[in-house]
Design a protein around this motif. Structure first.
Motif, PDB file in Angstrom:
ATOM      1  N   ASP A   1      -2.315  10.932   4.002  1.00  0.00           N
ATOM      2  CA  ASP A   1      -1.739  10.145   5.096  1.00  0.00           C
ATOM      3  C   ASP A   1      -1.804   8.672   4.725  1.00  0.00           C
ATOM      4  OD1 ASP A   1      -1.151   8.783   7.478  1.00  0.00           O
ATOM      5  OD2 ASP A   1      -1.976  10.392   8.710  1.00  0.00           O
ATOM      6  N   TRP A   2      -0.694   8.126   4.242  1.00  0.00           N
ATOM      7  CA  TRP A   2      -0.721   6.764   3.731  1.00  0.00           C
ATOM      8  C   TRP A   2      -0.943   5.755   4.847  1.00  0.00           C
ATOM      9  CZ3 TRP A   2       2.087   2.462   4.837  1.00  0.00           C
ATOM     10  CH2 TRP A   2       3.270   2.623   5.557  1.00  0.00           C
ATOM     11  N   GLN A   3      -0.514   6.079   6.079  1.00  0.00           N
ATOM     12  CA  GLN A   3      -0.725   5.148   7.184  1.00  0.00           C
ATOM     13  C   GLN A   3      -2.214   5.007   7.505  1.00  0.00           C
ATOM     14  OE1 GLN A   3       1.988   6.776  10.172  1.00  0.00           O
ATOM     15  NE2 GLN A   3       3.362   5.055   9.802  1.00  0.00           N
TER      16      GLN A   3
ATOM     17  N   VAL B   1       0.792   4.169  -2.928  1.00  0.00           N
ATOM     18  CA  VAL B   1       0.575   5.596  -2.687  1.00  0.00           C
ATOM     19  C   VAL B   1       1.698   6.413  -3.302  1.00  0.00           C
ATOM     20  CG1 VAL B   1       0.449   7.388  -0.905  1.00  0.00           C
ATOM     21  CG2 VAL B   1      -0.803   5.246  -0.607  1.00  0.00           C
ATOM     22  N   GLN B   2       2.940   5.975  -3.094  1.00  0.00           N
ATOM     23  CA  GLN B   2       4.089   6.698  -3.639  1.00  0.00           C
ATOM     24  C   GLN B   2       4.064   6.707  -5.165  1.00  0.00           C
ATOM     25  OE1 GLN B   2       7.205   4.476  -1.681  1.00  0.00           O
ATOM     26  NE2 GLN B   2       7.325   5.917   0.023  1.00  0.00           N
TER      27      GLN B   2
ATOM     28  N   LEU C   1      -4.570   5.646   5.309  1.00  0.00           N
ATOM     29  CA  LEU C   1      -5.122   4.995   4.119  1.00  0.00           C
ATOM     30  C   LEU C   1      -4.944   3.486   4.200  1.00  0.00           C
ATOM     31  CD1 LEU C   1      -4.685   6.172   0.443  1.00  0.00           C
ATOM     32  CD2 LEU C   1      -4.373   3.782   1.058  1.00  0.00           C
ATOM     33  N   GLN C   2      -3.742   3.044   4.541  1.00  0.00           N
ATOM     34  CA  GLN C   2      -3.485   1.599   4.545  1.00  0.00           C
ATOM     35  C   GLN C   2      -4.247   0.898   5.670  1.00  0.00           C
ATOM     36  OE1 GLN C   2      -1.536  -0.692   6.445  1.00  0.00           O
ATOM     37  NE2 GLN C   2      -0.670   0.621   8.040  1.00  0.00           N
TER      38      GLN C   2
ATOM     39  N   ASP D   1      -0.607  16.370   0.796  1.00  0.00           N
ATOM     40  CA  ASP D   1      -0.272  14.954   0.776  1.00  0.00           C
ATOM     41  C   ASP D   1      -1.469  14.166   1.302  1.00  0.00           C
ATOM     42  OD1 ASP D   1       1.163  12.656   0.416  1.00  0.00           O
ATOM     43  OD2 ASP D   1       2.825  13.211   1.724  1.00  0.00           O
TER      44      ASP D   1
ATOM     45  N   ILE E   1       0.830  -1.200   0.000  1.00  0.00           N
ATOM     46  CA  ILE E   1       0.000   0.000   0.000  1.00  0.00           C
ATOM     47  C   ILE E   1       0.866   1.254   0.000  1.00  0.00           C
ATOM     48  CG2 ILE E   1      -1.739   1.299   1.290  1.00  0.00           C
ATOM     49  CD1 ILE E   1      -2.790  -1.423   2.303  1.00  0.00           C
ATOM     50  N   LYS E   2       1.947   1.236   0.775  1.00  0.00           N
ATOM     51  CA  LYS E   2       2.859   2.386   0.812  1.00  0.00           C
ATOM     52  C   LYS E   2       3.442   2.659  -0.576  1.00  0.00           C
ATOM     53  CE  LYS E   2       6.934   4.199   3.204  1.00  0.00           C
ATOM     54  NZ  LYS E   2       7.965   3.916   4.238  1.00  0.00           N
TER      55      LYS E   2
ATOM     56  N   GLN F   1      -9.813   6.057  -1.185  1.00  0.00           N
ATOM     57  CA  GLN F   1     -10.175   5.998   0.234  1.00  0.00           C
ATOM     58  C   GLN F   1     -11.689   5.974   0.424  1.00  0.00           C
ATOM     59  OE1 GLN F   1      -7.573   8.341   3.163  1.00  0.00           O
ATOM     60  NE2 GLN F   1      -7.225   9.412   1.236  1.00  0.00           N
TER      61      GLN F   1
ATOM     62  N   LEU G   1      -6.445   9.334  -5.060  1.00  0.00           N
ATOM     63  CA  LEU G   1      -6.257   8.655  -3.781  1.00  0.00           C
ATOM     64  C   LEU G   1      -7.425   8.904  -2.833  1.00  0.00           C
ATOM     65  CD1 LEU G   1      -2.425   9.128  -3.125  1.00  0.00           C
ATOM     66  CD2 LEU G   1      -3.641   6.991  -3.597  1.00  0.00           C
TER      67      LEU G   1
END
Length: 248
Positions: A180-182, A56-57, A184-185, A178, A52-53, A150, A146
């Protein structure tokens, strides 16, 4: 009722469905999911988190999902959505084949499904943006993608916040730097873990994998269509507000 009124009515119904509180079955599933999560090897958790990280990147800064804006400026919203539904059928078939194949292969191939399915979902969302004529090279368009992701795969509480952002995108996008990928995951994992973890179970993995991927792509397609409808309505300066309150 003309097509614009019909679409606005459909968006309102969709929003109400999105905002429904968790029923008893969802709460039971959540408890079972928490128990299963404790039994899943740490390696599996790491694969999912890292996948997932990286997704996102890649969405924000990479080029692997890039597609040129389609020449659809003269098409109506209905015509654009017809193209999106055709595209969804293709991506859904790919996801079903991939889910059945990896689900039949046990733990290692089952884990491989997570990054593969994420890639399919992202490619579909970039295709949707392109069909609507948006330039996905622009950072704000990638960020919007993104947020749509979500909105499709989050808890009810998080969906409310994301939907509020999407509903006022032109007003707030300049303040967003940005995602927040944390968050999101974690939201994504909580949303899909239970059924996807069943894909790792020998004997039923292939059936579960195909079924889960079909429904997850369906969910993403419905969300994307409605999110871009909201944006199209706002862009055309349609001021009529569609209520977020599910009790109205």
């Amino acid at each position: 009722m003309n097509s614009e009124q019909r679409m606005k009515s459909e968006v309102e119904i969709w929003k109400r469905k999105m905002m429904k509180k968790s029923g008893m079955m969802n709460r039971i599933t959540k408890k079972a999911q928490d128990k299963i999560n404790g039994l899943i090897p740490e390696k599996a958790h790491k694969v999912i988190t890292e996948s997932i990280k990286k997704m996102v990147q890649a969405t924000l800064f990479g080029s692997e999902y890039l597609t040129k804006p389609k020449e659809t400026y003269n098409l109506s919203l209905e015509e654009k959505e017809a193209l999106i539904k055709d595209s969804l059928n293709k991506f859904r078939k790919t996801a079903v084949v991939e889910g059945a194949g990896t689900g039949a292969g046990g733990l290692l191939l089952g884990l491989a499904d997570f990054p593969l399915l994420l890639s399919i979902k992202m490619k579909f969302l970039f295709e949707v943006a392109s069909i609507h004529g948006y330039d996905v090279k622009a950072y704000e368009e990638r960020l919007f993608i993104l947020y749509v992701f979500q909105l499709a795969f989050s808890s009810e509480e998080h969906k409310k916040n994301v939907l509020e952002t999407i509903s006022h995108w032109d007003e707030v996008k300049g303040e967003l730097v940005d995602v927040d990928w944390q968050v999101l995951q974690q939201e994504y994992r909580d949303y899909i873990d239970f059924v996807k973890m069943l894909q790792l179970v020998p004997g039923i993995g292939a059936i579960v994998g195909a079924y889960a991927n079909y429904n997850l792509l369906d969910q993403l397609g419905e969300t994307a269509i409605n999110a871009y409808r909201i944006r199209a309505f706002n862009r055309n300066e349609i001021t009529e507000e569609i209520p977020l309150d599910s009790d109205k």
